[in-house]
Design a protein around this motif. Structure first.
Motif, PDB file in Angstrom:
ATOM      1  N   ARG A  84     -34.510   5.439 -29.512  1.00  0.00           N
ATOM      2  CA  ARG A  84     -33.723   5.243 -30.736  1.00  0.00           C
ATOM      3  C   ARG A  84     -33.535   3.757 -30.988  1.00  0.00           C
ATOM      4  O   ARG A  84     -33.224   3.006 -30.071  1.00  0.00           O
ATOM      5  CB  ARG A  84     -32.369   5.934 -30.599  1.00  0.00           C
ATOM      6  CG  ARG A  84     -32.520   7.443 -30.510  1.00  0.00           C
ATOM      7  CD  ARG A  84     -31.240   8.120 -30.181  1.00  0.00           C
ATOM      8  NE  ARG A  84     -30.277   7.960 -31.269  1.00  0.00           N
ATOM      9  CZ  ARG A  84     -29.010   8.339 -31.180  1.00  0.00           C
ATOM     10  NH1 ARG A  84     -28.557   8.878 -30.085  1.00  0.00           N
ATOM     11  NH2 ARG A  84     -28.199   8.160 -32.200  1.00  0.00           N
ATOM     12  N   ALA A 140     -31.462   1.081 -33.430  1.00  0.00           N
ATOM     13  CA  ALA A 140     -30.326   0.947 -34.345  1.00  0.00           C
ATOM     14  C   ALA A 140     -30.578  -0.202 -35.304  1.00  0.00           C
ATOM     15  O   ALA A 140     -30.279  -1.347 -35.009  1.00  0.00           O
ATOM     16  CB  ALA A 140     -29.041   0.700 -33.552  1.00  0.00           C
ATOM     17  N   LYS A 181     -38.116   9.352 -38.264  1.00  0.00           N
ATOM     18  CA  LYS A 181     -39.053   9.412 -37.139  1.00  0.00           C
ATOM     19  C   LYS A 181     -40.287   8.558 -37.419  1.00  0.00           C
ATOM     20  O   LYS A 181     -40.882   8.651 -38.493  1.00  0.00           O
ATOM     21  CB  LYS A 181     -39.471  10.856 -36.878  1.00  0.00           C
ATOM     22  CG  LYS A 181     -40.464  11.018 -35.750  1.00  0.00           C
ATOM     23  CD  LYS A 181     -40.719  12.464 -35.403  1.00  0.00           C
ATOM     24  CE  LYS A 181     -41.404  13.196 -36.511  1.00  0.00           C
ATOM     25  NZ  LYS A 181     -41.832  14.555 -36.156  1.00  0.00           N
ATOM     26  N   PRO A 239     -31.484   9.453 -38.875  1.00  0.00           N
ATOM     27  CA  PRO A 239     -32.630   8.726 -38.335  1.00  0.00           C
ATOM     28  C   PRO A 239     -33.957   9.199 -38.916  1.00  0.00           C
ATOM     29  O   PRO A 239     -34.125  10.366 -39.257  1.00  0.00           O
ATOM     30  CB  PRO A 239     -32.569   8.986 -36.837  1.00  0.00           C
ATOM     31  CG  PRO A 239     -31.457   9.921 -36.599  1.00  0.00           C
ATOM     32  CD  PRO A 239     -30.788  10.227 -37.878  1.00  0.00           C
ATOM     33  N   TYR A 256     -29.331   8.860 -23.160  1.00  0.00           N
ATOM     34  CA  TYR A 256     -29.312   9.831 -24.246  1.00  0.00           C
ATOM     35  C   TYR A 256     -30.579  10.656 -24.148  1.00  0.00           C
ATOM     36  O   TYR A 256     -31.545  10.256 -23.522  1.00  0.00           O
ATOM     37  CB  TYR A 256     -29.184   9.175 -25.629  1.00  0.00           C
ATOM     38  CG  TYR A 256     -30.245   8.144 -25.932  1.00  0.00           C
ATOM     39  CD1 TYR A 256     -31.470   8.519 -26.450  1.00  0.00           C
ATOM     40  CD2 TYR A 256     -30.023   6.797 -25.701  1.00  0.00           C
ATOM     41  CE1 TYR A 256     -32.452   7.588 -26.722  1.00  0.00           C
ATOM     42  CE2 TYR A 256     -30.994   5.860 -25.974  1.00  0.00           C
ATOM     43  CZ  TYR A 256     -32.203   6.258 -26.485  1.00  0.00           C
ATOM     44  OH  TYR A 256     -33.182   5.330 -26.739  1.00  0.00           O
ATOM     45  N   VAL A 301     -40.310   7.034 -32.094  1.00  0.00           N
ATOM     46  CA  VAL A 301     -39.099   6.231 -32.241  1.00  0.00           C
ATOM     47  C   VAL A 301     -38.299   6.785 -33.409  1.00  0.00           C
ATOM     48  O   VAL A 301     -38.863   7.092 -34.458  1.00  0.00           O
ATOM     49  CB  VAL A 301     -39.456   4.750 -32.522  1.00  0.00           C
ATOM     50  CG1 VAL A 301     -38.211   3.919 -32.734  1.00  0.00           C
ATOM     51  CG2 VAL A 301     -40.305   4.176 -31.413  1.00  0.00           C
ATOM     52  N   TYR A 302     -36.996   6.936 -33.209  1.00  0.00           N
ATOM     53  CA  TYR A 302     -36.103   7.308 -34.300  1.00  0.00           C
ATOM     54  C   TYR A 302     -35.321   6.070 -34.700  1.00  0.00           C
ATOM     55  O   TYR A 302     -34.748   5.386 -33.852  1.00  0.00           O
ATOM     56  CB  TYR A 302     -35.157   8.430 -33.885  1.00  0.00           C
ATOM     57  CG  TYR A 302     -35.856   9.760 -33.783  1.00  0.00           C
ATOM     58  CD1 TYR A 302     -36.065  10.535 -34.914  1.00  0.00           C
ATOM     59  CD2 TYR A 302     -36.325  10.226 -32.564  1.00  0.00           C
ATOM     60  CE1 TYR A 302     -36.723  11.754 -34.831  1.00  0.00           C
ATOM     61  CE2 TYR A 302     -36.983  11.443 -32.472  1.00  0.00           C
ATOM     62  CZ  TYR A 302     -37.179  12.204 -33.610  1.00  0.00           C
ATOM     63  OH  TYR A 302     -37.832  13.397 -33.528  1.00  0.00           O
ATOM     64  N   VAL A 303     -35.323   5.783 -35.996  1.00  0.00           N
ATOM     65  CA  VAL A 303     -34.715   4.561 -36.517  1.00  0.00           C
ATOM     66  C   VAL A 303     -33.612   4.915 -37.494  1.00  0.00           C
ATOM     67  O   VAL A 303     -33.788   5.796 -38.339  1.00  0.00           O
ATOM     68  CB  VAL A 303     -35.782   3.685 -37.219  1.00  0.00           C
ATOM     69  CG1 VAL A 303     -35.164   2.423 -37.788  1.00  0.00           C
ATOM     70  CG2 VAL A 303     -36.913   3.357 -36.264  1.00  0.00           C
ATOM     71  N   ASN A 332     -29.054   4.880 -38.164  1.00  0.00           N
ATOM     72  CA  ASN A 332     -27.833   5.387 -37.534  1.00  0.00           C
ATOM     73  C   ASN A 332     -27.384   6.719 -38.112  1.00  0.00           C
ATOM     74  O   ASN A 332     -27.157   7.669 -37.399  1.00  0.00           O
ATOM     75  CB  ASN A 332     -26.705   4.365 -37.668  1.00  0.00           C
ATOM     76  CG  ASN A 332     -26.975   3.135 -36.834  1.00  0.00           C
ATOM     77  OD1 ASN A 332     -27.578   3.231 -35.779  1.00  0.00           O
ATOM     78  ND2 ASN A 332     -26.544   1.993 -37.306  1.00  0.00           N
ATOM     79  N   PHE A 369     -26.356   2.530 -28.615  1.00  0.00           N
ATOM     80  CA  PHE A 369     -26.526   3.877 -28.073  1.00  0.00           C
ATOM     81  C   PHE A 369     -26.388   3.962 -26.560  1.00  0.00           C
ATOM     82  O   PHE A 369     -26.253   5.047 -26.016  1.00  0.00           O
ATOM     83  CB  PHE A 369     -27.905   4.435 -28.451  1.00  0.00           C
ATOM     84  CG  PHE A 369     -28.155   4.518 -29.926  1.00  0.00           C
ATOM     85  CD1 PHE A 369     -27.362   5.287 -30.751  1.00  0.00           C
ATOM     86  CD2 PHE A 369     -29.198   3.813 -30.509  1.00  0.00           C
ATOM     87  CE1 PHE A 369     -27.592   5.363 -32.116  1.00  0.00           C
ATOM     88  CE2 PHE A 369     -29.445   3.877 -31.877  1.00  0.00           C
ATOM     89  CZ  PHE A 369     -28.640   4.656 -32.666  1.00  0.00           C
ATOM     90  N   SER A 380     -30.071  -1.991 -29.780  1.00  0.00           N
ATOM     91  CA  SER A 380     -29.938  -0.533 -29.738  1.00  0.00           C
ATOM     92  C   SER A 380     -29.219  -0.076 -28.482  1.00  0.00           C
ATOM     93  O   SER A 380     -28.465   0.899 -28.512  1.00  0.00           O
ATOM     94  CB  SER A 380     -31.318   0.119 -29.835  1.00  0.00           C
ATOM     95  OG  SER A 380     -31.924  -0.233 -31.052  1.00  0.00           O
TER      96      SER A 380
END
Length: 117
Positions: free
Chosen positions: A75, A77, A42, A40, A70, A33-35, A37, A66, A62
Motif C-alpha cells: 500500500r 499513501a 490497484k 485505493p 497489514y 500496489v494499492y495507492v 487512502n 499504514f 506509507s
C-alpha cells in the motif's frame, strides 16, 4: 530501507500460487500496489521500481501511514494522480529522476497540475 524492501518482497513472494485465482495473478517481474487512502486504486508495477529512491521515499511515508503490519498487497499513501505522475517519470527513463528528491517530484506534479487547469 533495505529491511523495508525485504519485508515487501517477502509479502509479495510469500503468497502460494495455488491459492490465487487467475485474475489475482501478477505478471512476472511485477508487484501489485494499492495507492490512495480513501478508495485505493490497484496498480501492477515493475518490481524494479521498488529500488528507485523516489519510490522508496513514498514507501517510507506509507510506513508512517499504514505501518509494516497489514494484510494484502503493498500500500502506498499518496494521491493517485501523483503516483501516476511518478510512474510516467520512471517509465520515461528520464535521468533527472535519479537526482530528484520527493519534495521536488511533488512540486513538479503540482506545477504540472496548475498548468493544465
Amino acid at each position: 530501507m533495505i529491511d523495508l524492501l525485504k519485508k515487501i518482497m517477502l509479502l509479495c513472494c510469500g503468497l502460494k500460487k495455488s491459492s490465487r485465482s487467475s485474475s489475482d495473478r501478477v505478471p512476472k517481474g511485477h508487484v501489485r500496489v494499492y495507492v490512495g487512502n480513501e478508495i485505493p486504486c490497484k496498480f501492477e508495477i515493475e518490481a524494479n521500481y521498488l529500488n528507485h529512491p523516489l519510490f522508496q521515499n513514498l514507501l517510507q511515508l506509507s510506513v508512517e501511514e499504514f505501518g509494516y503490519s497489514y494484510n494484502g498487497a503493498l500500500r502506498v499513501a499518496c494521491e493517485i494522480d501523483l503516483f501516476k505522475f511518478l510512474l510516467d517519470l520512471l517509465k520515461s527513463r528520464n535521468p533527472c529522476a535519479h537526482y530528484m528528491e520527493l519534495q521536488d517530484l511533488i512540486s513538479k506534479f503540482y506545477d504540472h497540475q496548475n498548468r493544465q487547469n
